[in-house]
Design an enzyme around this catalytic site. Structure first.
Site, short mmCIF file in Angstrom:
data_model
loop_
_atom_site.label_atom_id
_atom_site.label_comp_id
_atom_site.label_asym_id
_atom_site.label_seq_id
_atom_site.Cartn_x
_atom_site.Cartn_y
_atom_site.Cartn_z
CB THR A 124 46.76 34.51 46.09
OG1 THR A 124 45.70 35.38 46.50
CG2 THR A 124 46.20 33.16 45.72
CG HIS B 268 44.08 42.46 40.22
ND1 HIS B 268 44.49 41.88 41.40
CD2 HIS B 268 42.74 42.22 40.14
CE1 HIS B 268 43.44 41.33 42.00
NE2 HIS B 268 42.38 41.51 41.26
P1 NAD Z 1 49.12 39.11 49.03
O1 NAD Z 1 50.26 40.05 49.23
O2 NAD Z 1 47.81 39.44 49.65
O3 NAD Z 1 49.52 37.65 49.52
C1 NAD Z 1 50.72 37.06 49.13
C2 NAD Z 1 50.72 35.63 49.56
O4 NAD Z 1 51.93 35.07 49.08
C3 NAD Z 1 50.68 35.42 51.08
O5 NAD Z 1 49.68 34.47 51.41
C4 NAD Z 1 52.09 34.89 51.38
O6 NAD Z 1 52.10 33.94 52.42
C5 NAD Z 1 52.46 34.23 50.06
N1 NAD Z 1 53.89 34.05 49.82
C6 NAD Z 1 54.93 34.76 50.30
N2 NAD Z 1 56.10 34.27 49.82
C7 NAD Z 1 55.77 33.23 49.01
C8 NAD Z 1 56.52 32.33 48.21
N3 NAD Z 1 57.87 32.38 48.14
N4 NAD Z 1 55.85 31.38 47.50
C9 NAD Z 1 54.50 31.30 47.55
N5 NAD Z 1 53.74 32.13 48.30
C10 NAD Z 1 54.37 33.08 49.01
O7 NAD Z 1 48.99 38.94 47.47
P2 NAD Z 1 47.73 38.71 46.54
O8 NAD Z 1 46.80 37.74 47.19
O9 NAD Z 1 48.27 38.44 45.19
O10 NAD Z 1 46.97 40.11 46.51
C11 NAD Z 1 47.74 41.25 46.40
C12 NAD Z 1 47.36 42.24 45.30
O11 NAD Z 1 48.51 43.08 45.17
C13 NAD Z 1 47.15 41.64 43.94
O12 NAD Z 1 45.97 42.16 43.48
C14 NAD Z 1 48.28 42.15 43.07
O13 NAD Z 1 47.79 42.81 41.93
C15 NAD Z 1 49.02 43.17 43.89
N6 NAD Z 1 50.49 42.92 43.93
C16 NAD Z 1 51.14 42.42 42.81
C17 NAD Z 1 52.50 42.15 42.86
C18 NAD Z 1 53.18 41.60 41.61
O14 NAD Z 1 52.64 41.75 40.52
N7 NAD Z 1 54.32 40.92 41.73
C19 NAD Z 1 53.23 42.39 44.04
C20 NAD Z 1 52.55 42.90 45.16
C21 NAD Z 1 51.17 43.15 45.09
#
Ligand code: NAD
Length: 237
Positions: free
Chosen positions: A174, A107
């Site tokens: 994810t 992404h």
């Molecule tokens: P999501 O927000 O949809 O899901 C996050 C998942 O992480 C959830 O299932 C949650 O239960 C889990 N989670 C929470 N804390 C955790 C931990 N300590 N260890 C393991 N898992 C944990 O995220 P997604 O599926 O990656 O989709 C979100 C989209 O948003 C992506 O396309 C991404 O590009 C973007 N995004 C990126 C970031 C980043 O780069 N750090 C941050 C927020 C969103």
């Protein structure tokens, strides 16, 4: 034919949660208090480009000073024993900061800008803010180099090819709600061991048999590491 030493890992926002970067599903579908479609869609950018640029300026600043956690470090460590390939939905660079050498960003990334006309025209911006309206020299303007909802995901093809060859597949942090990335699990060959690490694993629907660790990445990945080293009878130094 799956390659037994090829460990493919699909990561999402959750792996960076313990480094202080918020996921968006955990906040009820909001990303840092914003409706996702306002800050992560082309329509949102056209409606209010200043807001979108400021949003990513803030994410870039946060990610720039964030430090990898035990989850990222474990994946980097596993390169001693396996051919580790990370496919990440994240736009931060915490895998690279932890030392992982093979990271495919599905992404985009926060630290570069792309032309609004041509996704292949990019420039490195590091931690600098990205003002709206600066010409990219091709009739477009510079915009965040993020693949927004509704846009095509050019790295899906290499990601699918990698998953098809995987000898081991690990999914971490994810919600598997964002497509096409979530569909990658369907490309895992039958018989390949699959792990899923997510504290809210019970909310994630997976069709195939997976070994689930309902724990944060920083705890789950070192456990998976131990299991992998035992399974492949590698002495852990
Ligand atoms: P999501 O927000 O949809 O899901 C996050 C998942 O992480 C959830 O299932 C949650 O239960 C889990 N989670 C929470 N804390 C955790 C931990 N300590 N260890 C393991 N898992 C944990 O995220 P997604 O599926 O990656 O989709 C979100 C989209 O948003 C992506 O396309 C991404 O590009 C973007 N995004 C990126 C970031 C980043 O780069 N750090 C941050 C927020 C969103």
């Amino acid at each position: 034919m799956p390659d037994k030493k090829l460990l493919v890992v699909l990561t999402g926002a959750g792996i960076s949660a313990e480094s202080g970067l918020k996921t968006f599903r955990d906040a009820g579908g909001l990303w840092e208090n914003h409706n996702v479609l306002d800050v992560a869609s082309i329509e949102g950018w056209k409606r209010n480009p200043e807001l979108v640029h400021r949003f990513y300026d803030e994410r870039r600043k946060q990610a720039f000073s964030a430090i990898p956690n035990e989850g990222h470090r474990t994946l980097a460590r596993l390169e001693k024993y396996f051919d580790v390939r990370i496919i990440t939905q994240n736009v931060d660079d915490l895998h690279e900061k932890a030392g992982s050498t093979n990271v495919l960003h599905l992404h985009g990334d926060l630290f570069s800008a792309r032309s609004s006309k041509n996704p292949l025209l990019t420039k490195f911006i590091g931690d600098a803010p990205l003002p709206y309206g600066e010409s990219s020299g091709d009739g477009g303007v510079w915009r965040p180099n993020i693949v927004w909802f509704g846009e095509s995901v050019p790295n899906m093809t290499p990601a699918m090819e990698l998953v098809e060859k995987a000898g081991i597949f690990v999914v971490v942090g994810t919600s598997l709600q964002v497509y096409p990335a979530a569909g990658l699990l369907d490309y895992v060959r039958p018989g390949v061991p699959v792990w899923l690490a997510d504290p809210n694993a019970h909310e994630i629907r997976v069709e195939r048999r997976v070994q689930v660790l309902a724990k944060p990445a920083g705890q789950a990945l070192p456990e998976i590491e131990q299991q992998l080293l035992t399974l492949f009878t590698i002495a852990h130094e």
